[in-house]
Write an enzyme that holds these catalytic residues in place. Sequence first.
Site, PDB file in Angstrom:
ATOM      1  N   SER A 195      50.592  39.152  39.436  1.00 58.67           N
ATOM      2  CA  SER A 195      49.391  39.006  38.630  1.00 58.67           C
ATOM      3  C   SER A 195      48.172  38.765  39.514  1.00 58.67           C
ATOM      4  CB  SER A 195      49.576  37.839  37.656  1.00 58.67           C
ATOM      5  OG  SER A 195      48.392  37.573  36.955  1.00 58.67           O
ATOM      6  N   PRO A 243      39.643  37.076  38.244  1.00 58.30           N
ATOM      7  CA  PRO A 243      40.504  35.928  38.573  1.00 58.30           C
ATOM      8  C   PRO A 243      41.845  36.066  37.873  1.00 58.30           C
ATOM      9  CG  PRO A 243      38.832  35.295  36.968  1.00 58.30           C
ATOM     10  CD  PRO A 243      38.493  36.693  37.400  1.00 58.30           C
ATOM     11  N   ASP A 244      42.853  35.470  38.469  1.00 62.00           N
ATOM     12  CA  ASP A 244      44.212  35.526  37.931  1.00 62.00           C
ATOM     13  C   ASP A 244      44.322  34.511  36.800  1.00 62.00           C
ATOM     14  OD1 ASP A 244      46.900  35.780  37.506  1.00 62.00           O
ATOM     15  OD2 ASP A 244      47.515  34.822  39.374  1.00 62.00           O
ATOM     16  N   ALA A 245      43.998  34.967  35.586  1.00 59.94           N
ATOM     17  CA  ALA A 245      43.914  34.039  34.452  1.00 59.94           C
ATOM     18  C   ALA A 245      44.311  34.721  33.150  1.00 59.94           C
ATOM     19  CB  ALA A 245      42.499  33.477  34.356  1.00 59.94           C
TER      20      ALA A 245
END
Length: 292
Positions: A44, A54-56
């Site tokens: 991810s 962003p990895d969210a």
Amino acid sequence: MIHPDTTILELLRGEHASVLMGVHNALGAKIAEEAGVDGLWISSFEVHAAARLPDADILGPEDYVEVVSKIVDRVKLPVLVDGNAGGGNAINTIRLVREFEKVGASGICIEDNIFPKRCSFYDGMQQELEKSSTFRGKIQASLEQRTDNGFAVIARTEALIKGLGMKVALERAKEYADEGAEGILIHHKGTDSEPILEFAETWYKTETRPLVCVPTTYNTISYQALDDAGFKLIIFANYGIRAQVKALQETFGLLMKNKRLADANDEVVSMDEVFRIIYVDELRENEDRYVR
């Protein structure tokens, strides 16, 4: 679709640890294959970073499907997909499993973070874990609703990262194994590998389910040490995207210094090397054979 020579499930059952390389596109997957890795990790973090996000849990299943489908069509390596928190609930997890199966992935890894997840390495976010009963439901749904029993379901606990301690990490991992998860990923973001080794030593005293690790922060530990500890999958995550960022920053900076391409000649491969990797020879052969 190219069928891999092995599966993630088979790697989990191997005598020694296998190495999965984190990638985010088919070009990186091919380079990883030529480097000799055993499988691929579609993280991810990398997929989001490649999209400059962003990895969210911002990207959806279709974004991962696009990446995975191109990779499995072009390399002969098993693919493990980072399924984050498995979606909002177990019904979302079923869709993830089904979609990843359809495009040829070999397994999914889901974590006990609360949806929407935040990258484990972001400070000050998501201090709580999902209720273990809720997460077990996602594991159960994954196993019962997959269409191929060879599609691996790996459960990841963030208990150590949340500072909940070894006891909670082991308890959670045992719950997930009892639910049927075929591998347990114990995550840790300290620079000291001792907690990971302690977890493995304690785990294998009573449990047999194979362990998975991601030594991003405790990266001085050797393959042999992790293999000796009983880990069956070692994921080298995010170095692909970090290498790309460094290479592009240095190369583009050189190019713009004097605005002359030749200044960056030593930073790039030849065009012929790119042609080799992207199968231009195969293109020629197919044209000769089929284009009339």
